[in-house]
Write an enzyme that holds these catalytic residues in place. Structure first.
Site, PDB file in Angstrom:
ATOM      1  N   GLY A 474       0.766  -1.236   0.000  1.00 21.81           N
ATOM      2  CA  GLY A 474       0.000   0.000   0.000  1.00 21.81           C
ATOM      3  C   GLY A 474       0.796   1.286   0.000  1.00 21.81           C
ATOM      4  N   ARG A 633      15.591  12.045   2.967  1.00 23.46           N
ATOM      5  CA  ARG A 633      15.112  12.469   1.651  1.00 23.46           C
ATOM      6  C   ARG A 633      13.743  11.856   1.368  1.00 23.46           C
ATOM      7  NH1 ARG A 633      17.670  10.303  -3.950  1.00 23.46           N
ATOM      8  NH2 ARG A 633      16.683  11.749  -5.430  1.00 23.46           N
ATOM      9  N   PRO A 637       6.651  12.821  -2.559  1.00 22.40           N
ATOM     10  CA  PRO A 637       5.867  13.593  -1.583  1.00 22.40           C
ATOM     11  C   PRO A 637       4.400  13.195  -1.521  1.00 22.40           C
ATOM     12  CG  PRO A 637       7.257  15.037  -2.913  1.00 22.40           C
ATOM     13  CD  PRO A 637       7.337  13.689  -3.532  1.00 22.40           C
ATOM     14  N   LYS A 638       3.816  12.842  -2.647  1.00 27.55           N
ATOM     15  CA  LYS A 638       2.402  12.472  -2.650  1.00 27.55           C
ATOM     16  C   LYS A 638       2.190  11.169  -1.889  1.00 27.55           C
ATOM     17  CE  LYS A 638      -1.486  12.602  -5.876  1.00 27.55           C
ATOM     18  NZ  LYS A 638      -1.859  12.796  -7.299  1.00 27.55           N
ATOM     19  N   GLU A 710       6.618   3.929   9.283  1.00 21.65           N
ATOM     20  CA  GLU A 710       6.362   3.584  10.682  1.00 21.65           C
ATOM     21  C   GLU A 710       6.343   4.820  11.578  1.00 21.65           C
ATOM     22  OE1 GLU A 710       5.799   0.430  11.022  1.00 21.65           O
ATOM     23  OE2 GLU A 710       6.814  -0.470   9.330  1.00 21.65           O
TER      24      GLU A 710
END
Length: 743
Positions: A474, A633, A637-638, A710
Site C-alpha cells: 500500500g 530524503r 511527496p504524494k 512507521e
C-alpha cells in the site's frame, strides 16, 4: 563525474498502479481464478479450482475427543474433510529463513491439542464455496475443555525478563527532587486491512505454486518448504498486489499450510480465504501491554532517572517479544540513569505479530505521556521540557546520531500549529459544550536496512524493466521505485515498468519496518547506474556515435537521451545507440548490502493534536492534527502524505476506538468483526497535515532516506492523549480512551 539529473524523485506523482486498482484490473489472491484474465505472475491457473473452509475450535484450551464429519461428507460437492484424525504427518522442519520465534510454531492437524479459541481443527474442501461453508458448519467437534488464561493483568510472566541498565536508576530515583510513578495500559489492536488473507495453492509434479497475500514472498516459500520437507526451489510464491497488511502478512500463518495440504490431498488447486472473523485469531495482532514508568528529575525538568517495567502478552507455544518497545526509553532523552525490565506473559491465545510502528508506538504512548505528566507537574511547556532533555548522542550506544533534526521538528510544528496561542492551564478553553485541548508527542523509529537485489533490462525501444522480489502492501512501492529507476536511467517514468511480488525475481527483504526504500531503492539505483554506465561506455567507444571519445564521466542521460553535460546538443538516444549496435537490450544486476554504521540512525517526528471533549458526555473528537517529520530524503511527496495522513487516521483509532474484547471464560473474541471492533471512519477524521523537514541521511544509504511508513504513526496516540488531558484536566492512562474514563 557529472551528477545524473533528478526529475522523477521528489515529484508528487500519482501511483503508477493506481488505474489498475480503481478500475478493478489489479488481481489479488482471492480474485483467482478470474475468467478471461491472466493470473498475476503469468502462471495460468487451471480450471477446476476448489474451495477450502477452515473449521475453528470453539474452546480456548483443551483436547479434541471426537470429530464427526459424516453430515458434512454427505453433502453434494464435498471432496474431503481433513483433521488431525486423517491428516498426513508433516515434517515441520526448522525454518531459519523466516520470521520464526522461540518456541514451536502451530502445527496444523498434527495432534488433538487446542491452544486457543479459533485454532484450526479441520478443513473442508468442496467444489463450491457455498458447499464448503455449509459443510464446515456441520462438522461436529467434541472437546475435553479446560479454562483458558487470556487476561494479561491476571497471569504470571514466564522466564527471565529482558533487562537493560545504565547508571543506578533506583538510587537516582530515591534522591530525585521530583518523582512520578505511572502505569499505562494498551489494549490489543488488530490490523484489519481491507483485503482478507487469501491463498490459492496448486501442485504440479511435486512443485508448488502459491498465489498469496503476503508482504514477503520468501516467507511462505520458506515456511512451506520446512513444513512439507521439500526444497525451497520447488515452491513459487506470487503476490503482485496486496490490499493492505500493516504487518500481519509478514510471516506465514497456518492457513497457508492448510491450503497447500488441502491442494495436495485432493489433487486439485485449492483456494482458501479467511473470513473477517477469522482474521482475529488466524493471523497476528498488536499485543496488549502494561507499561509502568517511574521517572525522576530536577526542578528544572532535566531527567535524572527513568525505570521502565513492561509486560506484554504472547502465546504459550511461541514467544513474541517486540525489540523496538525498549528503544525509546533508552535513547530518546538525556537520562543518565535508566533501568528496564521486559517480561512476556504466556496466554492461551494465538501469537501476536508486528503492527505498524511495532514496539515504538507502544513505548511512545508511555514515555510521551510520562513526559507530559512531568511537564504538568512542573508547570513547564511540553516542548520546552523535551528541548531541555534533548541528547547530544545516543546514550544507549554512545554513538553519534547520523542525523537528528528533532529540534527543527519541534520548532516548525509549534509555528505551523500555533502552539504559542495555547493557554497552558488544563480545562481552560471551551467551544460551547466542548472542552478544547492541544497536545504533542515525539515520534521515533529506527532506520532499518537489509541486503537486496534487482535486475534491470533496457530494451532497444528505449523502455526499461526493473524487477525485484519486494512487495507493495500500500505505501506505493511500484511508484517510488519506478521514480528511482527513471532518474538513474534518465528515462521518463512512463517508460519504466517495475515488477515485484514473485520468488522467481531477484531476492529482496521483508516489505515492512520502513526498510524497503533504503534497501530495495538503493539496489535499484545500483542496477540502473550500472546499466546507464554500460550504455555510456558503448556510446563513447562507438566511432559512429556523436559521443565517441567523450569521457564517460562527462555524459549524462535525460529523457532517454545520452548527451555531454555541457553540450546538450551533442548526444543520441538509447534507441539510436542500441539499434545501430544491433543490441536487443542491455541488462544489469543491482545489489546493495548495508555496511555497519558507526552512527545511531533513526527517523523522528513531532505530532500535534487538538481535541474537543464534550463536557457532559465525555465524547472525544480530534479537531486537527499536524505531523512534522525528519525522515531523510523524500522520494515521493504524494506517497509520503498518503502514509503520514493514513497513519494519523490509524493513530486516532488506537487512541480512541480500537480494542479487542475477550470473554475470559473461554477465550472467545467478542468483537471479531468491523461492526463491533471500531475503526475511524470519515466522520472521525479531521483536518490533517504533514510536513517533512529538509535533509538527507547519507550514512544510512545511497538514497539518503531514513524510512517514513512507521514513524508517522508512533507519536499520534500520545499526542491525542496529552491533548485530552489539556482539555479536561483528567489523565487517562489506558488506551483506547473511553467516554467512561472522562465522565
Amino acid at each position: 563525474m557529472s551528477p545524473q539529473p533528478q526529475a522523477a524523485a521528489g515529484a508528487p506523482l500519482s501511483r503508477v498502479d493506481g488505474r489498475l486498482k480503481v478500475t478493478g484490473q489489479a488481481r489479488y489472491a482471492a480474485d483467482l481464478p478470474h475468467a478471461r484474465t491472466p493470473s498475476p505472475g503469468g502462471v495460468p491457473v487451471p480450471e477446476g479450482v476448489v474451495h477450502a473452509v477452515v473449521v475453528d475450535s470453539s474452546i480456548g484450551r483443551g483436547r479434541i475427543t471426537g470429530i464427526d464429519t459424516s453430515a458434512a461428507e454427505a453433502l453434494t460437492g464435498i471432496l474431503k474433510v481433513i483433521s488431525h484424525r486423517n491428516a498426513p504427518t508433516l515434517p515441520y522442519g526448522p525454518n531459519p529463513g523466516s520470521l520464526n520465534l522461540p518456541g514451536e510454531r502451530l502445527r496444523v492437524f498434527q495432534d488433538d491439542r487446542v491452544r486457543f479459541h479459533g485454532q484450526p481443527v479441520a478443513v473442508v474442501m468442496a467444489t463450491t464455496l457455498e458447499a464448503a461453508q455449509h459443510a464446515a458448519s456441520l462438522v461436529k467437534v467434541d472437546y475435553d475443555s479446560e479454562t483458558p488464561v487470556t487476561d494479561l493483568s491476571d497471569a504470571p510472566a514466564a522466564g527471565e525478563p529482558r533487562t537493560y541498565a545504565r547508571g543506578d536508576a533506583e538510587a537516582a530515583l530515591r534522591s530525585a527532587p521530583v518523582r512520578l510513578e505511572m502505569t499505562y495500559r494498551l489494549a490489543r489492536n488488530h490490523h484489519n486491512a481491507m483485503e482478507l488473507h487469501a491463498t490459492v495453492a496448486q501442485w504440479d509434479d511435486g512443485r508448488l505454486t502459491l498465489w498469496d497475500k503476503t508482504q514477503w514472498v520468501a516467507s511462505p516459500r520458506d515456511e512451506l518448504a520446512a513444513n512439507f520437507g521439500i526444497p525451497a526451489e520447488s515452491i513459487r510464491v506470487i503476490s503482485p498486489f496486496v490490499g493492505g497488511a500493516f504487518g500481519n502478512s509478514a510471516r506465514a500463518w497456518p492457513h497457508i499450510t492448510i491450503a497447500a495440504l488441502a491442494a495436495r490431498e485432493v489433487g486439485r488447486p485449492v483456494k482458501l480465504v479467511l473470513t473477517r472473523r477469522q482474521l482475529y485469531f488466524g493471523v497476528g495482532y498488536r499485543p496488549s501491554y502494561e507499561y509502568k514508568v517511574r521517572l525522576g528529575s530536577d526542578r528544572g525538568g532535566r531527567l535524572t532517572a527513568m525505570a521502565h517495567d513492561l509486560r506484554a502478552e504472547t502465546s504459550r507455544y511461541e514467544t513474541f517479544a517486540e525489540r523496538g518497545v525498549v528503544a525509546p526509553g533508552q535513547m530518546l532523552y538525556t537520562t543518565p540513569n535508566v533501568a528496564q525490565t521486559f517480561r512476556t506473559v504466556p496466554l492461551d491465545v494465538n501469537t501476536p505479530t508486528p503492527m505498524r510502528g511495532p514496539g515504538y508506538s507502544t513505548a511512545a504512548f508511555a514515555v510521551e505521556s510520562a513526559m507530559d505528566e512531568l511537564a504538568a507537574e512542573l508547570g513547564i511547556d511540553p516542548i520546552e521540557l523535551r528541548q531541555r532533555n534533548e541528547p547530544e548522542n545516543d546514550q544507549s550506544s554512545n554513538r553519534p546520531f547520523s542525523t537528528r533534526r528533532l529540534r527543527e521538528c519541534y520548532t516548525v510544528g509549534a509555528r505551523e500549529f500555533g502552539w504559542n496561542r495555547r493557554n497552558p492551564t488544563p480545562r481552560s478553553t471551551r467551544d460551547g459544550d466542548w472542552l478544547v485541548g492541544t497536545g504533542m508527542a515525539t515520534a521515533v523509529y529506527d532506520t532499518l536496512r537489509a541486503p537486496a537485489q534487482a535486475r534491470v533490462r533496457l530494451d532497444a525501444d528505449g523502455s526499461a524493466l526493473v524487477e525485484s522480489a519486494t512487495s507493495d502492501m500500500g505505501p506505493g512501492t511500484y511508484t517510488s521505485l519506478t521514480q528511482v529507476a527513471a532518474d538513474s536511467l534518465g528515462l521518463a517514468v512512463r517508460n519504466v515498468t517495475f515488477r515485484l511480488g514473485d520468488t522467481n525475481l531477484p531476492t529482496a527483504p521483508l516489505h515492512g519496518g520502513s526498510l524497503t526504500m533504503a534497501s530495495v531503492g538503493s539496489t535499484v539505483q545500483d542496477g540502473c547506474d550500472k546499466l546507464r554506465q554500460q550504455a555510456i561506455a558503448l556510446a563513447v567507444g562507438d566511432s559512429r556515435s556523436p559521443l565517441y571519445g567523450v569521457a564517460t564521466e562527462d555524459v549524462v542521460v535525460r529523457g532517454g537521451r545520452l548527451h555531454v553535460t555541457n553540450d546538450p546538443a551533442r548526444g543520441e538516444t538509447y534507441r539510436q545507440l542500441l539499434t545501430r549496435n544491433e543490441r536487443t537490450h542491455l541488462e544489469a544486476m543491482g545489489s546493495w548490502t548495508p555496511t555497519q554504521s558507526r552512527s545511531s540512525m533513526y527517523a523522528y517526528g513531532a505530532v500535534f493534536a487538538e481535541v474537543g471533549v464534550d463536557a457532559r458526555l465525555g465524547l472525544v473528537r480530534v479537531r486537527r492534527m499536524l505531523g512534522v517529520f525528519d525522515a531523510g530524503r523524500i522520494i515521493s511527496p504524494k506517497l509520503a502524505d498518503s502514509q503520514a495522513l493514513g497513519a494519523m487516521v490509524g493513530g486516532i483509532g488506537s487512541a480512541l476506538l480500537e480494542h479487542t474484547v475477550t470473554d475470559h471464560r473461554d477465550g472467545r473474541i467478542v468483537n471479531a468483526d468491523l461492526a463491533d471492533y471500531l475503526v475511524p471512519v470519515n466522520a472521525d477524521v479531521p483536518e490533517l497535515k504533514a510536513i517533512y523537514v529538509d535533509g538527507r541521511d547519507d550514512e544510512a544509504d545511497p538514497l539518503g532516506v531514513k524510512g517514513l511508513g512507521e514513524v508517522v504513526l508512533v507519536g499520534v496516540a500520545p499526542a491525542i492523549a496529552n491533548a485530552v488531558f489539556h482539555a479536561t484536566g483528567r489523565r487517562v492512562r489506558d488506551l483506547p480512551i473511553s467516554a467512561e474514563a472522562l465522565l
